[in-house]
Design a protein around this motif. Structure first.
Motif, PDB file in Angstrom:
ATOM      1  N   GLU A 113       5.767  29.650   1.187  1.00  0.00           N
ATOM      2  CA  GLU A 113       6.437  29.166  -0.135  1.00  0.00           C
ATOM      3  C   GLU A 113       6.509  27.767   0.144  1.00  0.00           C
ATOM      4  N   LYS A 114       6.737  26.849   1.170  1.00  0.00           N
ATOM      5  CA  LYS A 114       6.836  25.669   1.389  1.00  0.00           C
ATOM      6  C   LYS A 114       5.385  24.956   0.790  1.00  0.00           C
ATOM      7  N   VAL A 115       4.229  25.585   1.123  1.00  0.00           N
ATOM      8  CA  VAL A 115       3.103  25.108   0.839  1.00  0.00           C
ATOM      9  C   VAL A 115       2.806  25.139  -0.577  1.00  0.00           C
ATOM     10  N   ALA A 116       2.958  26.388  -1.094  1.00  0.00           N
ATOM     11  CA  ALA A 116       3.101  26.509  -2.774  1.00  0.00           C
ATOM     12  C   ALA A 116       3.747  25.327  -3.537  1.00  0.00           C
ATOM     13  N   ILE A 117       5.110  25.121  -2.897  1.00  0.00           N
ATOM     14  CA  ILE A 117       5.674  24.063  -3.555  1.00  0.00           C
ATOM     15  C   ILE A 117       5.363  22.857  -3.569  1.00  0.00           C
ATOM     16  N   ILE A 118       4.766  22.280  -2.449  1.00  0.00           N
ATOM     17  CA  ILE A 118       4.011  20.872  -2.259  1.00  0.00           C
ATOM     18  C   ILE A 118       2.703  21.216  -3.176  1.00  0.00           C
ATOM     19  N   LYS A 119       1.869  22.223  -3.090  1.00  0.00           N
ATOM     20  CA  LYS A 119       1.034  22.171  -4.060  1.00  0.00           C
ATOM     21  C   LYS A 119       1.264  21.882  -5.422  1.00  0.00           C
ATOM     22  N   ARG A 120       2.139  22.664  -5.995  1.00  0.00           N
ATOM     23  CA  ARG A 120       2.574  22.506  -7.297  1.00  0.00           C
ATOM     24  C   ARG A 120       2.787  20.744  -7.510  1.00  0.00           C
ATOM     25  N   HIS A 121       3.156  20.107  -6.724  1.00  0.00           N
ATOM     26  CA  HIS A 121       3.535  18.855  -6.645  1.00  0.00           C
ATOM     27  C   HIS A 121       2.254  17.933  -6.967  1.00  0.00           C
ATOM     28  N   LEU A 122       1.569  18.306  -5.958  1.00  0.00           N
ATOM     29  CA  LEU A 122       0.022  17.579  -5.557  1.00  0.00           C
ATOM     30  C   LEU A 122      -0.914  18.139  -6.611  1.00  0.00           C
ATOM     31  N   VAL A 123      -1.108  19.090  -7.015  1.00  0.00           N
ATOM     32  CA  VAL A 123      -2.172  19.750  -7.868  1.00  0.00           C
ATOM     33  C   VAL A 123      -1.828  19.950  -9.352  1.00  0.00           C
ATOM     34  N   ASP A 124      -0.634  20.466  -9.486  1.00  0.00           N
ATOM     35  CA  ASP A 124      -0.208  21.012 -10.827  1.00  0.00           C
ATOM     36  C   ASP A 124       0.561  19.561 -11.289  1.00  0.00           C
ATOM     37  N   LYS A 125       0.900  18.812 -10.610  1.00  0.00           N
ATOM     38  CA  LYS A 125       1.600  17.464 -11.046  1.00  0.00           C
ATOM     39  C   LYS A 125       2.904  17.631 -11.540  1.00  0.00           C
ATOM     40  N   VAL A 126       3.500  18.594 -10.954  1.00  0.00           N
ATOM     41  CA  VAL A 126       4.946  18.739 -11.407  1.00  0.00           C
ATOM     42  C   VAL A 126       5.950  17.804 -10.493  1.00  0.00           C
ATOM     43  N   SER A 127       6.764  17.214 -11.153  1.00  0.00           N
ATOM     44  CA  SER A 127       7.569  15.914 -10.413  1.00  0.00           C
ATOM     45  C   SER A 127       8.536  16.648  -9.651  1.00  0.00           C
ATOM     46  N   VAL A 128       8.812  15.866  -8.443  1.00  0.00           N
ATOM     47  CA  VAL A 128       9.577  16.048  -7.323  1.00  0.00           C
ATOM     48  C   VAL A 128      10.868  16.668  -7.762  1.00  0.00           C
ATOM     49  N   SER A 129      11.350  15.763  -8.916  1.00  0.00           N
ATOM     50  CA  SER A 129      12.706  16.076  -9.120  1.00  0.00           C
ATOM     51  C   SER A 129      12.850  17.597  -9.869  1.00  0.00           C
ATOM     52  N   ASP A 130      11.922  17.896 -10.764  1.00  0.00           N
ATOM     53  CA  ASP A 130      11.763  19.194 -11.332  1.00  0.00           C
ATOM     54  C   ASP A 130      11.744  20.232 -10.237  1.00  0.00           C
ATOM     55  N   LEU A 131      10.861  20.041  -9.349  1.00  0.00           N
ATOM     56  CA  LEU A 131      10.762  21.199  -8.120  1.00  0.00           C
ATOM     57  C   LEU A 131      11.726  21.356  -7.336  1.00  0.00           C
ATOM     58  N   CYS A 132      12.653  20.041  -7.083  1.00  0.00           N
ATOM     59  CA  CYS A 132      14.061  20.307  -6.459  1.00  0.00           C
ATOM     60  C   CYS A 132      15.058  20.869  -7.063  1.00  0.00           C
ATOM     61  N   ASP A 133      15.008  20.451  -8.487  1.00  0.00           N
ATOM     62  CA  ASP A 133      16.029  21.255  -9.344  1.00  0.00           C
ATOM     63  C   ASP A 133      15.625  22.747  -9.579  1.00  0.00           C
ATOM     64  N   GLU A 134      14.398  23.072  -9.681  1.00  0.00           N
ATOM     65  CA  GLU A 134      14.087  24.580  -9.801  1.00  0.00           C
ATOM     66  C   GLU A 134      14.273  25.324  -8.684  1.00  0.00           C
ATOM     67  N   TYR A 135      14.108  24.792  -7.427  1.00  0.00           N
ATOM     68  CA  TYR A 135      14.119  25.778  -6.214  1.00  0.00           C
ATOM     69  C   TYR A 135      15.631  25.204  -5.484  1.00  0.00           C
ATOM     70  N   LEU A 136      16.209  24.471  -6.036  1.00  0.00           N
ATOM     71  CA  LEU A 136      17.523  24.097  -5.443  1.00  0.00           C
ATOM     72  C   LEU A 136      17.320  23.113  -4.251  1.00  0.00           C
ATOM     73  N   LEU A 137      16.409  22.385  -4.180  1.00  0.00           N
ATOM     74  CA  LEU A 137      15.994  21.612  -2.860  1.00  0.00           C
ATOM     75  C   LEU A 137      16.748  20.262  -2.990  1.00  0.00           C
ATOM     76  N   ASN A 138      16.985  19.626  -1.836  1.00  0.00           N
ATOM     77  CA  ASN A 138      17.561  18.255  -1.748  1.00  0.00           C
ATOM     78  C   ASN A 138      16.118  17.637  -1.626  1.00  0.00           C
ATOM     79  N   PRO A 139      15.739  16.408  -2.442  1.00  0.00           N
ATOM     80  CA  PRO A 139      14.554  15.706  -2.267  1.00  0.00           C
ATOM     81  C   PRO A 139      14.185  15.271  -0.827  1.00  0.00           C
ATOM     82  N   THR A 140      15.041  15.094   0.090  1.00  0.00           N
ATOM     83  CA  THR A 140      14.858  14.786   1.201  1.00  0.00           C
ATOM     84  C   THR A 140      13.967  15.622   1.951  1.00  0.00           C
ATOM     85  N   VAL A 141      14.504  16.972   1.651  1.00  0.00           N
ATOM     86  CA  VAL A 141      13.701  18.168   2.301  1.00  0.00           C
ATOM     87  C   VAL A 141      12.426  18.331   1.882  1.00  0.00           C
ATOM     88  N   PHE A 142      12.265  18.149   0.631  1.00  0.00           N
ATOM     89  CA  PHE A 142      10.979  18.232   0.106  1.00  0.00           C
ATOM     90  C   PHE A 142       9.742  17.080   0.763  1.00  0.00           C
TER      91      PHE A 142
END
Length: 102
Positions: free
Chosen positions: A12-41
């Motif tokens: 799941e972590k790799v998939a989230i990182i992949k969405r950021h790197l490959v799909d160009k989803v912003s870190v803030s959007d991912l953190c909101d979607e998965y309820l993550l703190n940006p420092t964790v990401f």
């Protein structure tokens, strides 16, 4: 009210990182979607890049490392057994001398 912490699997972590790197989803959007703190990401991303070389290691090298580790564990186990056997033999000789048995 305190929200429950979600434990993400490695995949799941790799998939989230992949969405950021490959799909160009912003870190803030991912953190909101998965309820993550940006420092964790960013910590996940750092670990991903630091350990990424392991994915490209030849399986032969991994197998050799595993065999070497097993060999060292067996050597340590054998050493302990030898020490115990030595102590038992010393005790046996001492008892024989005490009892006067040839």
């Amino acid at each position: 009210m305190k929200r429950k912490r979600k434990n993400y699997s490695a995949n799941e972590k790799v998939a989230i990182i992949k969405r950021h790197l490959v799909d160009k989803v912003s870190v803030s959007d991912l953190c909101d979607e998965y309820l993550l703190n940006p420092t964790v990401f960013y910590r996940w991303q750092k670990e991903f890049f630091e350990n990424g070389a392991a994915a490209f290691e030849k399986s032969d090298a991994r197998r050799q490392r595993a065999e070497r580790k097993r060999f060292e564990e067996l050597e340590a186990k054998l050493q302990v057994k030898n020490e115990v056997l030595s102590e038992l033999m010393e005790e046996h000789v001492r008892l024989k001398k005490t009892l006067g048995v040839p």
